[in-house]
Design a protein around this motif. Structure first.
Motif, PDB file in Angstrom:
ATOM      1  N   ALA A 139       0.828  -1.208   0.000  1.00  0.00           N
ATOM      2  CA  ALA A 139       0.000   0.000   0.000  1.00  0.00           C
ATOM      3  C   ALA A 139       0.862   1.258   0.000  1.00  0.00           C
ATOM      4  CB  ALA A 139      -0.923  -0.005   1.217  1.00  0.00           C
ATOM      5  N   ILE A 140       1.944   1.248   0.779  1.00  0.00           N
ATOM      6  CA  ILE A 140       2.826   2.411   0.840  1.00  0.00           C
ATOM      7  C   ILE A 140       3.450   2.691  -0.527  1.00  0.00           C
ATOM      8  CG2 ILE A 140       5.012   3.261   1.784  1.00  0.00           C
ATOM      9  CD1 ILE A 140       4.268   1.906   4.415  1.00  0.00           C
ATOM     10  N   VAL A 141       3.909   1.633  -1.193  1.00  0.00           N
ATOM     11  CA  VAL A 141       4.491   1.801  -2.533  1.00  0.00           C
ATOM     12  C   VAL A 141       3.457   2.385  -3.487  1.00  0.00           C
ATOM     13  CG1 VAL A 141       5.465   0.589  -4.521  1.00  0.00           C
ATOM     14  CG2 VAL A 141       6.172  -0.049  -2.203  1.00  0.00           C
ATOM     15  N   HIS A 142       2.236   1.850  -3.413  1.00  0.00           N
ATOM     16  CA  HIS A 142       1.169   2.346  -4.297  1.00  0.00           C
ATOM     17  C   HIS A 142       0.814   3.795  -3.987  1.00  0.00           C
ATOM     18  CE1 HIS A 142      -2.659   2.664  -6.389  1.00  0.00           C
ATOM     19  NE2 HIS A 142      -3.204   3.042  -5.239  1.00  0.00           N
ATOM     20  N   LEU A 143       0.647   4.115  -2.703  1.00  0.00           N
ATOM     21  CA  LEU A 143       0.234   5.471  -2.311  1.00  0.00           C
ATOM     22  C   LEU A 143       1.276   6.515  -2.687  1.00  0.00           C
ATOM     23  CD1 LEU A 143      -1.289   4.690   1.216  1.00  0.00           C
ATOM     24  CD2 LEU A 143      -2.546   5.213  -0.878  1.00  0.00           C
TER      25      LEU A 143
END
Length: 455
Positions: A231-235
């Motif tokens: 999620a962090i990579v995507h956000l």
């Protein structure tokens, strides 16, 4: 005050049901442990939907979302009170979580948008008291309701509060003409954060002082870690993220999201451990132990008028450092009480502890948005609300873990099991040193924009 009242209603509802678990299980003819799903369903729904609240406020407008949330929460409360079975109660609790996830973060956003920087401290002071008082009042209130009325009244008390809130909200909550210019919803971010938060909450909820399924907890943490990392990579890469991580570049906000959340976790563990200590170690009844915990509430209220002047006089950095240092001593004092300690002395210690809770919460909540620009306020508010909900859950888990570890230690040393509570509070006091370090790392003028303190 309207938003603070809604916040109080939401937190009280999340905590007061714990005292009614035996009565609910008897009413439905199920085991008490099975009723735990009604508590978990509410917290889980709240946690996974809060990240979406910022987008909803942009898309449909603060006024519309906030008032709708009050209606949903109030109607779901009636549904909970009238539930004929546990599955229906769980469904109504999920619906309550939907309302709560929109009601509190969006209401706070409305307050912040309507306030200038110089008004933030006073506004945050009003918005802080529910988080301090509701978990403290819940044991005594819940015990009294279940003892003298019925567990169903735990939910029915929300109805008049909700009706009054809706009437007042229709008059005072302003419209939002920019609501139609919303960014697209980040569906991938929503799924990833939902999986990560859900796995984490479920794992934490499985931690108990006795009988924790550590294998399942480990798997849950692993799923949460992987989902959160993805999620962090995507956000960080997507154009319109569900949660804008760039707000963490603001030093004051980053300190609040890290050290402030850690503070919230430590403080939330106290109302969890105290009733257990009073009942299991001191032998007090649930009602008496709940009444003693209200001493925390008295400390909160007594010091509230001084929190804003303290920050204006000494600055937020100094207040946080001093509050953390005094909290270490307060944890040591709680750890030192025993069966022979006069109740008046115990109450005095808890009053001081409650005062420090109030000062610390208000300081961190004021610091959070001190340097956030108006155009990034929605993202910062959503991120902050999500983190607060998570670390409040962490606090209960931390209390359970501290008690489990302490019990193993005192048992191994051949000491009475009741000493585990003293060791648990001592461990929390040691962890509180981290808050002092975090406060020292803040710039000397941290939060000056909201305290309006003269140089």
């Amino acid at each position: 005050m309207l938003v603070a009242g809604a916040y109080f209603m939401e937190i009280l509802d999340a905590t007061v049901i714990a005292t009614a678990v035996p009565a609910i299980s008897s009413s439905f003819g199920v085991d008490a442990v099975d009723v735990g799903i009604a508590i978990s369903a509410y917290i889980l729904t709240l946690a996974v939907l809060i990240p979406v609240s910022g987008w909803m406020a942009e898309r449909f407008g603060v006024r519309r979302v906030f008032l709708t949330a009050i209606v949903i929460f109030t109607a779901a409360s009636v549904g909970c009170a009238l539930s004929p079975s546990l599955p229906v109660l769980v469904g109504m609790r999920v619906l309550q979580g939907v309302g709560g996830a929109m009601m509190v973060p969006v209401g706070r956003l409305a307050v912040l948008r309507a306030s200038t920087k110089s008004e933030y401290v006073r506004a945050i002071a009003y918005l802080t008291w529910p988080a301090l008082t509701a978990p403290v009042l819940a044991p005594a209130l819940g015990g009294a309701i279940v003892t003298y009325l019925s567990w169903r009244w735990i939910f029915l008390i929300n109805v008049p509060l909700g009706i009054v809130g809706l009437i007042v909200g229709l008059k005072v909550v302003r419209g939002d003409p920019s609501a139609t210019a919303a960014r697209p919803l980040d569906w991938r971010g929503m799924v990833l954060t939902t999986v990560g938060i859900a796995a984490l909450i479920i794992s934490l909820d499985s931690i108990r002082a006795d009988g924790t399924p550590w294998g399942g907890v480990g798997i849950g943490f692993a799923v949460a870690l992987v989902a959160t990392a993805v999620a962090i990579v995507h956000l960080r890469r997507t154009e319109h993220p569900l949660l804008d991580l760039t707000v963490l570049k603001v030093e004051s906000f980053r300190n609040t999201a890290t050290y402030g959340s850690f503070y919230r976790m430590l403080i939330t563990a106290v109302p969890f451990l105290l009733p257990l200590m009073f009942q299991l170690r001191f032998g007090w009844s649930p009602l008496v132990s709940g009444l003693m915990v209200i001493a925390l509430f008295l400390g909160n209220i007594a010091v509230k008028p001084t929190t804003t002047p303290l920050m204006r006089r000494f600055g937020i950095r100094t207040v946080i450092v001093a509050d953390g240092a005094l909290s270490v001593l307060c944890f040591a004092a709680i750890a030192s009480v025993g069966v022979d300690t006069p109740p008046v002395a115990v109450a005095a210690i808890l009053v001081v502890s409650g005062a420090l809770r109030s000062i610390g919460f208000t300081a961190y909540n004021s610091l959070a948005f001190a340097d956030i620009s108006s155009e990034r306020l929605t993202h910062a508010n959503t991120f902050n609300a999500t983190v607060q909900e998570l670390f409040s859950g962490f606090g209960v888990a931390l209390g359970a873990i501290a008690l489990t570890v302490s019990t193993s230690i005192v048992t191994g040393l051949g000491k009475p099991s009741g000493d585990a509570f003293s060791l648990s509070f001592a461990l929390l006091g040691v962890l509180m040193v981290v808050i002092v370090v975090g406060g020292v790392l803040l710039p000397k003028d941290a939060g000056r924009a909201v305290t309006a303190r003269a140089r």
